[in-house]
Design a protein around this motif. Structure first.
Motif, PDB file in Angstrom:
ATOM      1  N   VAL A  95       0.867  -1.185   0.000  1.00 51.49           N
ATOM      2  CA  VAL A  95       0.000   0.000   0.000  1.00 51.49           C
ATOM      3  C   VAL A  95       0.898   1.226   0.000  1.00 51.49           C
ATOM      4  CG1 VAL A  95      -1.669   1.356   1.300  1.00 51.49           C
ATOM      5  CG2 VAL A  95      -1.902  -1.140   1.189  1.00 51.49           C
ATOM      6  N   ARG A  96       0.634   2.159  -0.926  1.00 53.47           N
ATOM      7  CA  ARG A  96       1.417   3.401  -0.949  1.00 53.47           C
ATOM      8  C   ARG A  96       0.846   4.365   0.074  1.00 53.47           C
ATOM      9  NH1 ARG A  96       1.958   8.077  -4.589  1.00 53.47           N
ATOM     10  NH2 ARG A  96       0.459   7.195  -6.052  1.00 53.47           N
ATOM     11  N   VAL A  97       1.696   4.816   0.983  1.00 55.87           N
ATOM     12  CA  VAL A  97       1.298   5.811   1.977  1.00 55.87           C
ATOM     13  C   VAL A  97       1.886   7.153   1.562  1.00 55.87           C
ATOM     14  CG1 VAL A  97       1.085   4.102   3.810  1.00 55.87           C
ATOM     15  CG2 VAL A  97       3.279   5.218   3.442  1.00 55.87           C
ATOM     16  N   ARG A  98       1.349   8.214   2.123  1.00 53.53           N
ATOM     17  CA  ARG A  98       1.729   9.569   1.714  1.00 53.53           C
ATOM     18  C   ARG A  98       1.602   9.706   0.185  1.00 53.53           C
ATOM     19  NH1 ARG A  98       7.238  10.786   5.256  1.00 53.53           N
ATOM     20  NH2 ARG A  98       6.477   9.947   7.252  1.00 53.53           N
ATOM     21  N   PRO A  99       0.404   9.516  -0.356  1.00 52.01           N
ATOM     22  CA  PRO A  99       0.246   9.504  -1.826  1.00 52.01           C
ATOM     23  C   PRO A  99       0.644  10.797  -2.506  1.00 52.01           C
ATOM     24  CG  PRO A  99      -1.884   9.564  -0.710  1.00 52.01           C
ATOM     25  CD  PRO A  99      -0.862   9.280   0.348  1.00 52.01           C
ATOM     26  N   ASP A 100       0.691  11.892  -1.766  1.00 49.09           N
ATOM     27  CA  ASP A 100       1.091  13.168  -2.376  1.00 49.09           C
ATOM     28  C   ASP A 100       2.607  13.353  -2.399  1.00 49.09           C
ATOM     29  OD1 ASP A 100      -1.556  13.837  -2.762  1.00 49.09           O
ATOM     30  OD2 ASP A 100      -1.724  14.854  -0.827  1.00 49.09           O
ATOM     31  N   GLN A 101       3.339  12.425  -1.792  1.00 52.22           N
ATOM     32  CA  GLN A 101       4.793  12.543  -1.720  1.00 52.22           C
ATOM     33  C   GLN A 101       5.419  11.547  -2.693  1.00 52.22           C
ATOM     34  OE1 GLN A 101       6.652  11.607   2.066  1.00 52.22           O
ATOM     35  NE2 GLN A 101       8.264  13.108   1.719  1.00 52.22           N
ATOM     36  N   LEU A 102       5.901  12.079  -3.812  1.00 48.96           N
ATOM     37  CA  LEU A 102       6.537  11.244  -4.826  1.00 48.96           C
ATOM     38  C   LEU A 102       7.956  11.735  -5.090  1.00 48.96           C
ATOM     39  CD1 LEU A 102       3.684  10.784  -7.469  1.00 48.96           C
ATOM     40  CD2 LEU A 102       4.657   9.003  -6.012  1.00 48.96           C
TER      41      LEU A 102
END
Length: 294
Positions: free
Chosen positions: A247-254
């Motif tokens: 699961v990707r957490v912090r979806p706004d942090q790429l």
């Protein structure tokens, strides 16, 4: 006369700008400019006037065009004879472990079926073979090489994100809410003393000073560690997107990175090289949303 430089001259003469010539040759405009300038230096003549609208042939350039066209026709006849029985020979491609195993390998069947006489070596590992020393025909690298007799251009951007095990919603919530350095969650990553590319030193872009306590030189091993519940860590989105255990957490942090294509300039005109690059460009174009989510 050097056909390698002459074909760049001919493509600029045909297309009028460095950008359009580079697109047709599958290289960047800077490479085209260098080859044309080198040809002008070798001949001691100015072949183009640089105008705001593009490149305009001088008298010397116009006189050279028929000779370049004759060489191009001869090269085309050679290539057409090679193509009568299909592409053959060996094609060796060096790629990073994650991109090679998770992106190229699952998509390669169509290219293999189209070119059954071609021997394909996909060298997908932690490290790269060097096209400038002819260790491979081409390489997909994490940074643009600055030295060697190479043709280089960006293949694609790609993104990385912070991932947690799907089986640990508590870790997902904690990682999303606050600093990992203060949370009691193991962080998975590379061993800093044996990084094979500085572009992989990215934990500090998640949080300044963040360090991994569980480490591996293999991104595939890191993916399995995270999916198996050993901790949280950074993964390329194309590597993790289809794994239900992640699961990707912090979806706004790429984290933004790029793949660069490099090949020895001597192999660039070969039909098998052109065919593979065309195929890879199409696959990357069709998978843009996977490589760069959102």
């Amino acid at each position: 006369m050097d056909w390698d430089k002459l074909q760049y001259f001919l493509f600029v003469a045909r297309h009028g700008t460095l950008a359009r010539a580079g697109s047709a040759l599958h290289v960047d405009a800077t490479t085209v400019s260098r080859r044309v300038s080198a040809l002008e230096t070798a001949l001691g003549q100015t072949l183009f006037e640089r105008a705001p609208t593009g490149f305009v042939l001088t008298a010397a350039g116009r006189a050279l065009v028929p000779h370049a066209e004759a060489m191009a026709a001869a090269a085309a006849r050679i290539h057409s004879r090679e193509g009568e029985s299909g592409l053959s020979g060996q094609l060796r491609v060096s790629v990073s472990e994650g991109f090679g195993n998770s992106f190229i390998a699952p998509r390669l069947a169509g290219f293999v079926a189209a070119h059954p006489e071609l021997e394909i070596d996909l060298v997908a590992s932690s490290g790269f073979l060097d096209p400038s020393r002819r260790e491979a025909d081409m390489a997909v690298l994490l940074a643009r090489p600055r030295k060697g007799p190479l043709i280089t251009r960006k293949l694609s951007d790609y993104s990385l994100g912070l991932y947690a095990p799907a089986a640990r919603p508590d870790w997902q919530a904690t990682a999303a809410a606050g600093p990992l350095s203060r949370a009691n969650i193991p962080v998975i990553g590379y061993m800093p003393d044996i990084l094979y590319a500085p572009e992989l030193d990215y934990l500090g872009e998640i949080e300044p000073g963040l360090r991994a306590g569980v480490r591996s030189s293999s991104i595939l091993a890191q993916r399995r560690m995270i999916a198996g519940g050993a901790g949280v860590g950074v993964l390329p989105c194309f590597l993790a997107a289809d794994d239900p255990a992640l699961v990707r957490v912090r979806p706004d942090q790429l984290i933004a990175r790029a793949f660069w294509l490099a090949l020895h300039r001597d192999v660039a005109p070969q039909p098998r090289i052109r065919a593979f690059i065309d195929w890879l460009d199409a696959e990357v174009r069709d998978s843009r949303g996977l490589l760069v989510p959102g």
